[in-house]
Design a protein around this motif. Sequence first.
Motif, short mmCIF file in Angstrom:
data_model
loop_
_atom_site.label_atom_id
_atom_site.label_comp_id
_atom_site.label_asym_id
_atom_site.label_seq_id
_atom_site.Cartn_x
_atom_site.Cartn_y
_atom_site.Cartn_z
N GLU A 101 0.83 -1.21 0.00
CA GLU A 101 0.00 0.00 0.00
C GLU A 101 0.86 1.25 0.00
O GLU A 101 0.52 2.25 -0.65
N LEU A 102 1.98 1.21 0.70
CA LEU A 102 2.88 2.36 0.73
C LEU A 102 3.44 2.62 -0.67
O LEU A 102 3.45 3.76 -1.15
N LEU A 103 3.89 1.56 -1.34
CA LEU A 103 4.43 1.73 -2.69
C LEU A 103 3.35 2.19 -3.66
O LEU A 103 3.61 3.00 -4.57
N GLU A 104 2.13 1.69 -3.47
CA GLU A 104 1.03 2.12 -4.33
C GLU A 104 0.75 3.61 -4.17
O GLU A 104 0.57 4.34 -5.16
N GLN A 105 0.73 4.09 -2.92
CA GLN A 105 0.49 5.50 -2.67
C GLN A 105 1.63 6.36 -3.23
O GLN A 105 1.40 7.46 -3.75
N LEU A 106 2.86 5.86 -3.14
CA LEU A 106 3.99 6.60 -3.71
C LEU A 106 3.86 6.70 -5.22
O LEU A 106 4.16 7.74 -5.82
N ARG A 107 3.39 5.63 -5.86
CA ARG A 107 3.23 5.67 -7.32
C ARG A 107 2.18 6.68 -7.74
O ARG A 107 2.29 7.30 -8.80
N THR A 108 1.14 6.85 -6.91
CA THR A 108 0.13 7.86 -7.24
C THR A 108 0.72 9.27 -7.18
O THR A 108 0.16 10.20 -7.76
N LYS A 109 1.84 9.44 -6.49
CA LYS A 109 2.54 10.73 -6.43
C LYS A 109 3.69 10.78 -7.46
O LYS A 109 4.55 11.65 -7.38
N ASN A 110 3.67 9.84 -8.41
CA ASN A 110 4.71 9.76 -9.45
C ASN A 110 6.09 9.50 -8.85
O ASN A 110 7.11 9.98 -9.38
N VAL A 111 6.13 8.75 -7.76
CA VAL A 111 7.39 8.34 -7.14
C VAL A 111 7.49 6.83 -7.26
O VAL A 111 6.71 6.10 -6.64
N PHE A 112 8.44 6.35 -8.06
CA PHE A 112 8.55 4.92 -8.31
C PHE A 112 9.78 4.30 -7.64
O PHE A 112 9.99 3.11 -7.73
N ASN A 113 10.58 5.14 -7.01
CA ASN A 113 11.78 4.65 -6.34
C ASN A 113 11.76 5.14 -4.90
O ASN A 113 11.80 6.35 -4.64
#
Length: 270
Positions: A101-113
């Motif tokens: 879920e944390l990685l998913e939320q980061l991806r919604t902010k255009n953060v993939f790393n």
Amino acid sequence: MLFLLTRILGKKQISQLTFFEYVTGITLGELAGFMSTDMEAHYMLGVTAMLVWFLVPLGVELLTLKSKRLRDWFEGKGTVVIKEGKVLEDNLKKERYTSDELLEQLRTKNVFNLADVEFAMLEASGDLSVLLKKENQPLTPKHLGITVAPEQESQAVIMDGEIMLEPLATLGFSVEWLKTELGKIGVTKDNVFLGQVDSYGQLTVDLYDDMLKVPAPQEKKLLMATLKKCQADLVLFGLSTQNQEARDMYEQCANDMDQLVRQMTPLLKR
């Protein structure tokens, strides 16, 4: 009635809800549903219930405006999940938040790393706020030491082919000016779906006829070219005269014009 109550409660009821607002919204919706389908119950009982569930959150909202402790209790507090580039696993467990879920939320902010993140907080509304590391933040004019002109709100002066008089007057322009600008690009107001004028007087339009190409605004480019031509002319005049006093005057004027061009560049090249 439900619409009016929700309007009074404010925009927070339709935005990211806190726990209390979430419960309130569900309850008001359920009550409205029962009132419109249960023909046997007395109507005023439902109205009374809705008014109670309207007054309680309204009162709580007024109280939380004055008390930080009440705000924390009713609305909750944000939880730091990444600090100094490190994931705080204990805080994730506390919020029952998985790494997926944390990685998913980061991806919604255009953060993939994950390594690009300096700080992240899980807000009370459930949204994740992310601060990238300094070297990964987008480059801005401030980083380059460039001063840019302030941006103001554009005004819609044509909607659905109709001229909007109030926004036009706000910008200080007349209907005749607008018609002249439309004539420059070769369109009529009836063919304009949406027309906007920015604070610098440039008109941009979107037409009903999508096949028709509209030239881009050229006012700023023309003004910049004119200023540079004036500067070049002053330099040329200084070189062509034999009078030292006139040459010094032209040189001073050319330097003043160069300074003016530098000051106007952030405005005319944005």
